[in-house]
Scaffold this active site. Structure first.
Site, PDB file in Angstrom:
ATOM      1  N   GLU A 192       0.816  -1.209   0.000  1.00 49.65           N
ATOM      2  CA  GLU A 192       0.000   0.000   0.000  1.00 49.65           C
ATOM      3  C   GLU A 192       0.858   1.273   0.000  1.00 49.65           C
ATOM      4  OE1 GLU A 192      -2.393  -3.108   2.410  1.00 49.65           O
ATOM      5  OE2 GLU A 192      -0.288  -2.611   2.012  1.00 49.65           O
ATOM      6  N   HIS A 198      18.562   4.522 -10.710  1.00 52.21           N
ATOM      7  CA  HIS A 198      17.665   4.598  -9.561  1.00 52.21           C
ATOM      8  C   HIS A 198      17.198   6.024  -9.292  1.00 52.21           C
ATOM      9  CE1 HIS A 198      19.523   0.665  -8.995  1.00 52.21           C
ATOM     10  NE2 HIS A 198      18.435   0.345  -8.324  1.00 52.21           N
ATOM     11  N   GLU A 217      26.670  -8.842  -1.185  1.00 50.17           N
ATOM     12  CA  GLU A 217      25.650  -8.861  -0.140  1.00 50.17           C
ATOM     13  C   GLU A 217      25.870  -9.962   0.888  1.00 50.17           C
ATOM     14  OE1 GLU A 217      21.027 -10.024  -0.447  1.00 50.17           O
ATOM     15  OE2 GLU A 217      21.668  -8.304  -1.639  1.00 50.17           O
ATOM     16  N   ASP A 242      38.666 -13.290  -9.455  1.00 47.58           N
ATOM     17  CA  ASP A 242      38.538 -14.743  -9.371  1.00 47.58           C
ATOM     18  C   ASP A 242      37.310 -15.274 -10.115  1.00 47.58           C
ATOM     19  OD1 ASP A 242      40.844 -14.903  -7.923  1.00 47.58           O
ATOM     20  OD2 ASP A 242      39.861 -15.092  -5.966  1.00 47.58           O
ATOM     21  N   ASP A 277      24.366 -12.605 -14.153  1.00 48.83           N
ATOM     22  CA  ASP A 277      24.356 -11.504 -13.197  1.00 48.83           C
ATOM     23  C   ASP A 277      24.616 -11.989 -11.775  1.00 48.83           C
ATOM     24  OD1 ASP A 277      23.772  -9.642 -15.125  1.00 48.83           O
ATOM     25  OD2 ASP A 277      21.612  -9.712 -14.808  1.00 48.83           O
ATOM     26  N   LYS A 325      23.742  -1.446   0.051  1.00 45.24           N
ATOM     27  CA  LYS A 325      23.104  -2.534   0.791  1.00 45.24           C
ATOM     28  C   LYS A 325      23.251  -2.338   2.302  1.00 45.24           C
ATOM     29  CE  LYS A 325      21.641  -4.918  -2.736  1.00 45.24           C
ATOM     30  NZ  LYS A 325      22.106  -6.250  -3.074  1.00 45.24           N
TER      31      LYS A 325
END
Length: 809
Positions: free
Chosen positions: A16, A747, A658, A709, A652, A141
């Site tokens: 909402e 963004h 994270e 890597d 991706d 993050k």
């Protein structure tokens, strides 16, 4: 306290607040055009305020009705709690100071509190989203979660000036509903997470910041609140002895101020062990310390618990972490015994054993390990713990899966059951609840013998490609231009998806519509002059959910929404067994796109680490094992894409940063299995195939070695908001692979100019040279509209042409 949770969601069980925010943002762009537009803007402002108020008050009422004696609240939080704290402290970026206070002059004196927006609401939103001519603050993050926060901008010249009248009015009004406990980001965490100029010394801000918190707590005390909570997740990270001393001194002062204001102070930590918190907070005078007792998500917590917990304790069935020996029992221990980050039911009997052992040492309150922001609102379960199928918010989930799950509402039920059991006041329903939980948890997750055999046959060669110097890839111009993958999800796409879901169109009709969208997106990219194209992903609802719906071993929810940032919400799928690919996932859409153009089209996949980071993972085996299962499924998909003609395949991994453990001692173990899983997925690609990957909104400086890597031919990263700073770290690390630093921050609704893009491209060349560079946006474009997408990409391509001309073609 009875039992509690450390935080609450804000977005609403049906999103909402998301819809109310987006209507407000849209109406704000038209405000002032004429009287009708002005009335519309005012109506949307009132609707936003009222929606946030109703969500906040209803949730507080529900928690109080469940038996929670101290109910956490953010007040009305419209975007992000860290952003709120910057607003409260009066340190929103100065570039937005020209944005006026939000007022409705003809109604302001008579408006009730629920109808009022904070006066600085437009400056808050501008800080988060930018304006047509001003860039937003950085976003990254929140520790090792998929939630994003708005990074504070501070300098040695920052002056804290509390702007909290609206918040205090909300708190005072909420106290009429429940015994609310205001939750604020703590000073140590706030200052540590702030962005500042490299040469600034922020030590000078520490004492003024603590003084501001003293005033904040004092003024909260005047509203009549009993408790105030300060969140300090930074204390679960690596901290120095000097940090501990600083926090101890500060909290001694804060606790003294709280006592004078007749307020109890709860210092809350989460996402890791509480050893630093206890060292810093014991004996400071705080009334409660909240600690996280849930093992790392990378460590199994049931049955298969044989590996070492990345947080420092063996994951044994009923062990109390050794660092809790430092708890003196002087403060109330708010024990995070219910996992606030995953959706599985709690082993009530085990949790009760832990709580009873702790209760022998001092006062204990059962809690979730962190805020319920990170899990869906409700599943639907009867008071006795049995499945409420008739009223479940997830009727599409198999019953045996639902029986194993606990969303936010169910976690509150579990806490209430634990509280009564600890007080020897269990009801018959409680006893049934505990029995139902035990029964559900005793049933192991399904296994797949083929997957298990394939896992056991993996060799080291399966995780390596030919050396980078021996790879060719497609022939492309210097500074090749591309996008990250998705294009705008238009109302027509969303309508077609709804029509298919409602059964008003067939699957074939839906597929035909999406094929038309793919061809249209390809043509748009050709017209813009991009070099490497994408199919635009119109058929994908989400980059993880889309794949999970086609893989065995996953389940998806209908209403399991959680907030990612601002108005952006996701429905994380749930890993419910061994993962495998029953059939090809993306090859049809690649063929449709490649048949529509002579330019190369990228195959688009989501990597194994992100597939887990943005899902609710199983808890009975290490994540590394599940990651390899997903990697094998993706390996098969890559082979099929190559057979279909793909020469560039993007896998991706935006979430690879994270999951990085919060303490450096645990980094190597994680990065080892994460990179091995990625290479397992991609290593079958031959020397003529380009493997790309993408990462966004993370502190990449910590992951330079990991990026190397991964051994991807090209890595595209977010960099527009940080001015290409990460490229200097890549250069210093000797990075020699392809790199695509984003030149457009997607963004923000801003359209970057050609000159801005040109400057960023030149900065990138100065950092790493021309040869490895690609030019692209920061991230996918699904949340943007076509007009701004077309304008921004046109400017990006024109800037690239300008720089190519400077370089002599």
């Amino acid at each position: 306290m009875t039992f509690t949770t450390l935080g609450v969601p804000r977005i609403g069980p049906r999103r909402e607040l998301k819809r109310a925010c987006e209507k407000y943002w849209k109406s704000g762009s038209a405000a002032g055009e004429d009287a009708a537009h002005e009335r519309s803007a005012q109506e949307h402002a009132s609707h936003l305020a009222r929606t946030a108020w109703e969500l906040t008050t209803k949730y507080a009422q529900n928690l109080a009705s469940a038996g929670m004696a101290s109910v956490p609240t953010l007040g009305r939080s419209y975007y992000d709690a860290v952003l709120d704290m910057s607003a409260y402290l009066g340190v929103l970026p100065a570039r937005f100071n020209t944005i006026p206070d939000h007022t409705i002059p003809d109604r302001e004196p008579t408006m009730s509190i629920p109808d009022r927006l904070p006066r600085d609401i437009d400056r808050r939103f501008a800080t988060a989203r930018g304006t047509s001519d001003l860039p937003p603050s950085a976003m990254t993050k929140w520790y090792d979660t998929n939630y994003h926060y708005i990074v504070p901008e501070l300098s040695v010249d920052t002056k804290f000036d509390l702007t909290i009248d609206d918040f205090l009015a909300d708190v005072a009004e909420l106290l009429k509903t429940a015994n609310v406990r205001p939750v604020l980001v703590g000073p140590f965490t706030y200052l540590t997470l702030a962005d500042h100029a490299a040469d600034d010394d922020l030590d000078g801000l520490w004492q003024p910041l603590i003084d501001a918190y003293v005033e904040f707590i004092t003024r909260l005390g005047a509203t009549g609140v009993e408790w105030v909570q300060l969140d300090e997740p930074q204390l679960t990270c690596d901290v120095t002895d000097a940090d501990v001393d600083r926090v101890r001194s500060a909290y001694t002062k804060l606790a003294e101020a709280a006592g004078k204001a007749d307020v109890k102070l709860l210092a809350a930590t989460y996402f890791g062990p509480g050893d630093h918190a206890l060292a810093a907070l014991n004996g400071t005078g705080v009334n409660g310390i909240a600690v996280d007792l849930i093992p790392s998500q990378q460590t199994p917590t049931r049955s298969a618990a044989s590996s070492s917990d990345a947080r420092g304790d063996a994951a044994q069935d009923d062990a109390v972490p050794s660092w809790l020996d430092a708890w003196t029992g002087e403060e109330t221990l708010v024990a995070g015994i219910i996992n606030g980050r995953n959706v599985w039911r709690t082993d009530i009997e085990q949790a009760l054993r832990t709580l009873k052992e702790l209760a022998e040492r001092g006062p204990v309150v059962a809690s979730t390990s962190c805020s319920l922001l990170h899990v869906p609102y409700r599943l639907g379960r009867n008071a006795d713990g049995t499945d409420a199928q008739e009223s479940s918010s997830e009727p599409g989930l198999p019953v045996d899966v639902r029986n194993r799950l606990a969303f936010g509402e169910e976690k509150i039920q579990e806490l209430a059951v634990l509280h009564r059991a600890l007080a020897s006041a269990s009801t018959p329903d409680d006893e049934h609840y505990i029995a139902a939980s035990s029964q559900a948890l005793s049933e192991g997750l399904p296994t797949n013998d083929d997957v298990q055999r394939r896992l056991s046959s993996i060799t080291d060669d399966d995780r390596h490609r030919v050396p980078f110097s021996d790879r060719t890839g497609p022939s492309l111009p210097i500074l090749p231009t591309t996008t990250i993958g998705s294009f705008p999800q238009t109302s027509a796409i969303r309508r077609a998806r709804k029509d298919k879901r409602d059964g008003t169109i067939t699957q074939d009709e839906y597929t035909a519509r999406m094929e038309d969208e793919v061809r249209s997106t390809i043509k748009a990219q050709e017209d813009l002059g991009l070099d490497v194209l994408v199919h635009g992903e119109p058929e994908r609802n989400d980059m993880v959910q889309y794949f999970s719906e086609q893989l065995d071993g996953y389940c998806s929810t209908t209403n399991g929404w959680v907030q990612s940032y601002g108005s952006r919400c996701v429905r994380p799928p749930i890993v419910t067994g061994d993962v495998s690919r029953p059939s090809p996932l993306t090859t049809h859409w690649f063929r449709v796109a490649q048949d529509a153009t002579d330019k190369p089209v990228k195959g688009m996949l989501t990597g194994p680490v992100t597939m887990l980071a943005w899902s609710f993972v199983r808890e009975d085996q290490p994540m590394s094992v599940t990651a390899d299962q997903v990697a094998l499924a993706l390996r098969d998909e890559i082979d099929d894409l190559i057979q279909a003609g793909a020469r560039i395949i993007q896998v991706d991994e935006p979430a690879i940063r994270e999951l990085l453990p919060l303490r450096k001692a645990d980094h190597d173990a994680y990065t080892t299995w994460a990179t091995q899983a990625f290479r397992l997925a991609t290593s079958s690609a031959g020397p003529d195939i380009h493997i790309h990957t993408h990462m966004c909104y993370s502190q990449f400086n910590e992951l330079i070695d990991t990026i190397i890597d991964l051994d991807a031919d090209v890595t595209t990263i977010e960099s527009a908001r940080n001015g290409m700073k990460v490229l200097k770290a890549l250069r210093d690390a000797g990075f020699s692979l392809g790199i695509g630093p984003g030149v457009w921050d997607i963004h923000s609704p801003r359209v970057p100019s050609v000159d801005e893009n040109t400057t960023l491209i030149r900065d990138a060349i100065d950092a790493v040279g021309v040869e490895p560079l690609w030019v692209n946006p920061d991230c996918g474009l699904k949340t943007r509209a076509w007009p701004e997408t077309t304008a921004s990409l046109r400017n990006m391509v024109e800037a690239t042409r300008r720089v190519r001309a400077e370089l002599g073609g």
